[in-house]
Design a protein around this motif. Structure first.
Motif, PDB file in Angstrom:
ATOM      1  N   UNK A 157       4.738   0.385   1.332  1.00 27.97           N
ATOM      2  CA  UNK A 157       5.290  -0.878   1.809  1.00 27.97           C
ATOM      3  C   UNK A 157       4.192  -1.910   1.987  1.00 27.97           C
ATOM      4  N   UNK A 158       4.607  -3.133   2.270  1.00 26.24           N
ATOM      5  CA  UNK A 158       3.645  -4.215   2.464  1.00 26.24           C
ATOM      6  C   UNK A 158       3.137  -4.190   3.901  1.00 26.24           C
ATOM      7  N   UNK A 159       1.807  -4.147   4.040  1.00 30.03           N
ATOM      8  CA  UNK A 159       1.175  -4.066   5.362  1.00 30.03           C
ATOM      9  C   UNK A 159      -0.008  -5.029   5.395  1.00 30.03           C
ATOM     10  N   UNK A 194       1.089  -1.882  10.049  1.00 30.20           N
ATOM     11  CA  UNK A 194       2.407  -2.320   9.599  1.00 30.20           C
ATOM     12  C   UNK A 194       3.441  -1.227   9.753  1.00 30.20           C
ATOM     13  N   UNK A 195       4.687  -1.574   9.472  1.00 31.91           N
ATOM     14  CA  UNK A 195       5.784  -0.622   9.651  1.00 31.91           C
ATOM     15  C   UNK A 195       5.662   0.574   8.723  1.00 31.91           C
ATOM     16  N   UNK A 196       5.146   0.367   7.504  1.00 31.66           N
ATOM     17  CA  UNK A 196       4.981   1.490   6.580  1.00 31.66           C
ATOM     18  C   UNK A 196       3.964   2.496   7.112  1.00 31.66           C
ATOM     19  N   UNK A 197       2.942   2.014   7.815  1.00 30.68           N
ATOM     20  CA  UNK A 197       1.950   2.905   8.417  1.00 30.68           C
ATOM     21  C   UNK A 197       2.610   3.739   9.510  1.00 30.68           C
ATOM     22  N   UNK A 198       3.387   3.078  10.353  1.00 27.51           N
ATOM     23  CA  UNK A 198       4.063   3.801  11.430  1.00 27.51           C
ATOM     24  C   UNK A 198       5.028   4.843  10.879  1.00 27.51           C
ATOM     25  N   UNK A 199       5.760   4.478   9.832  1.00 28.48           N
ATOM     26  CA  UNK A 199       6.729   5.415   9.262  1.00 28.48           C
ATOM     27  C   UNK A 199       6.021   6.613   8.630  1.00 28.48           C
ATOM     28  N   UNK A 237       0.836  -1.199   0.000  1.00 29.13           N
ATOM     29  CA  UNK A 237       0.000   0.000   0.000  1.00 29.13           C
ATOM     30  C   UNK A 237       0.865   1.241   0.000  1.00 29.13           C
ATOM     31  N   UNK A 238       0.244   2.346  -0.386  1.00 27.31           N
ATOM     32  CA  UNK A 238       0.817   3.674  -0.194  1.00 27.31           C
ATOM     33  C   UNK A 238       0.001   4.341   0.912  1.00 27.31           C
ATOM     34  N   UNK A 239       0.685   4.752   1.975  1.00 27.62           N
ATOM     35  CA  UNK A 239       0.014   5.295   3.151  1.00 27.62           C
ATOM     36  C   UNK A 239       0.227   6.800   3.214  1.00 27.62           C
ATOM     37  N   UNK A 240      -0.821   7.534   3.574  1.00 29.58           N
ATOM     38  CA  UNK A 240      -0.731   8.988   3.733  1.00 29.58           C
ATOM     39  C   UNK A 240      -1.334   9.410   5.074  1.00 29.58           C
TER      40      UNK A 240
END
Length: 322
Positions: A241-243, A260-265, A137-140
């Motif tokens: 990232x993959x979440x 996931x880690x991409x969400x936290x970042x 996903x792409x997280x914003x």
């Protein structure tokens, strides 16, 4: 009538009514009801039950002509009418189930994704897409600058009117660019691209959405000024990232969200964007995805240490005119 009798005499066929015709009709209707009504409601073996129902209907349609061949007469209108009525009822039931499924889908996820995406999911039986799964996903994350100070100066009614207008405008931008709105977190919002439907241009769409949200601030501030509100600014953090994404939560309440880690970042990048006064900050995962999709207009900002992140993180911002 005369022609039928004459044909019977010439063919040495004696026409005669079926004995106990009323019992034949009642028995056929009972068989049709017992075979079709309970079994069509079963979901454990839908193919078998529907095949049985169609088979019984076919038997009841073919049996009267077979009796006629042997000289027995039975008025089949009750059977045929029963078959037709059950078909109409079954079609209505299927339409009702389809409408109920669409209604549940729209009620549960109408606030997350655009209506066009919901229609596509409904046509594809897309409820299964909301089950938890691993996906890139792409997280914003987007946060209103200085909202705490603004909220302390406003009455609750005016504060509610301001937040409603801001989030309505920003959500419209997210949906326009094909994003999924995850949630509102106080004065911030979270959105992502890649679920429940994915595209090869998710990263580019997400970046375009971030830039469009900054442009939409002109409209928001024009309205805010006319209503006596202070100017509004927005800081955005983005990462890919993959979440894990899907209906997550507890037995009491579920929400369609990503973990996931991409969400936290992405959340940390939004906080850091406010600290260094950058409208949009991009993480390394999204930067790589943008380069794969052909988006080269990124300006590196070096690597920084972020709270809760063990390793320094390389940062970028959108380059060029936007």
């Amino acid at each position: 009538m005369h022609a039928v009798l004459l044909a019977g005499w010439l063919d040495t066929l004696a026409w005669r009514p079926v004995p106990h015709a009323r019992l034949w009709l009642l028995g056929g209707l009972l068989l049709l009801g017992l075979a079709v009504f309970p079994l069509l409601g079963s979901t454990r073996s839908a193919l078998w039950t529907r095949t049985l129902g169609v088979g019984v209907a076919v038997i009841l349609v073919i049996l009267p002509p077979l009796l006629l061949v042997n000289g027995w007469w039975l008025a089949p209108w009750a059977w045929w009418s029963g078959v037709g009525a059950l078909f109409v009822i079954w079609m209505g039931r299927e339409r009702w189930r389809l409408w109920q499924r669409h209604r549940r889908l729209y009620r549960a996820f109408g606030a997350y994704v655009p209506r066009s995406v919901l229609r596509q999911l409904a046509e594809e039986d897309g409820e299964a897409r909301f089950a938890p799964q691993r996906k890139p996903l792409v997280i914003m994350f987007g946060d209103i600058v200085g909202f705490t100070a603004i909220s302390e100066e406003l009455e609750p009614e005016r504060l509610a009117m301001l937040t409603n207008y801001i989030f309505t405008e920003l959500t419209e931008v997210v949906h326009y660019h094909g994003g999924t709105l995850d949630k509102y977190i106080g004065d911030a919002l979270m959105a992502f691209w890649g679920a429940p439907l994915s595209s090869e241009e998710d990263a580019t769409r997400a970046l375009a959405c971030a830039q469009a949200m900054q442009h939409r601030l002109d409209t928001i501030n024009h309205w805010a000024k006319s209503q006596g509100y202070p100017p509004i600014a927005l800081h955005i953090g983005m990462e890919a990232g993959e979440v894990t994404v899907g209906n997550l939560g507890s037995q009491q309440r579920l929400a369609y969200t990503a973990l996931g880690s991409a969400v936290n970042l992405a959340a940390r990048l939004e906080e850091h964007a406010g600290q260094i006064d950058q409208p949009v900050l991009i993480g390394p995962g999204l930067a790589d995805a943008l380069k794969v999709e052909g988006e080269e207009r990124l300006e590196p900002l070096g690597a920084v240490s972020l709270k809760g992140i063990s390793q320094p993180v390389a940062l970028w911002r959108p380059g060029g005119e936007w």
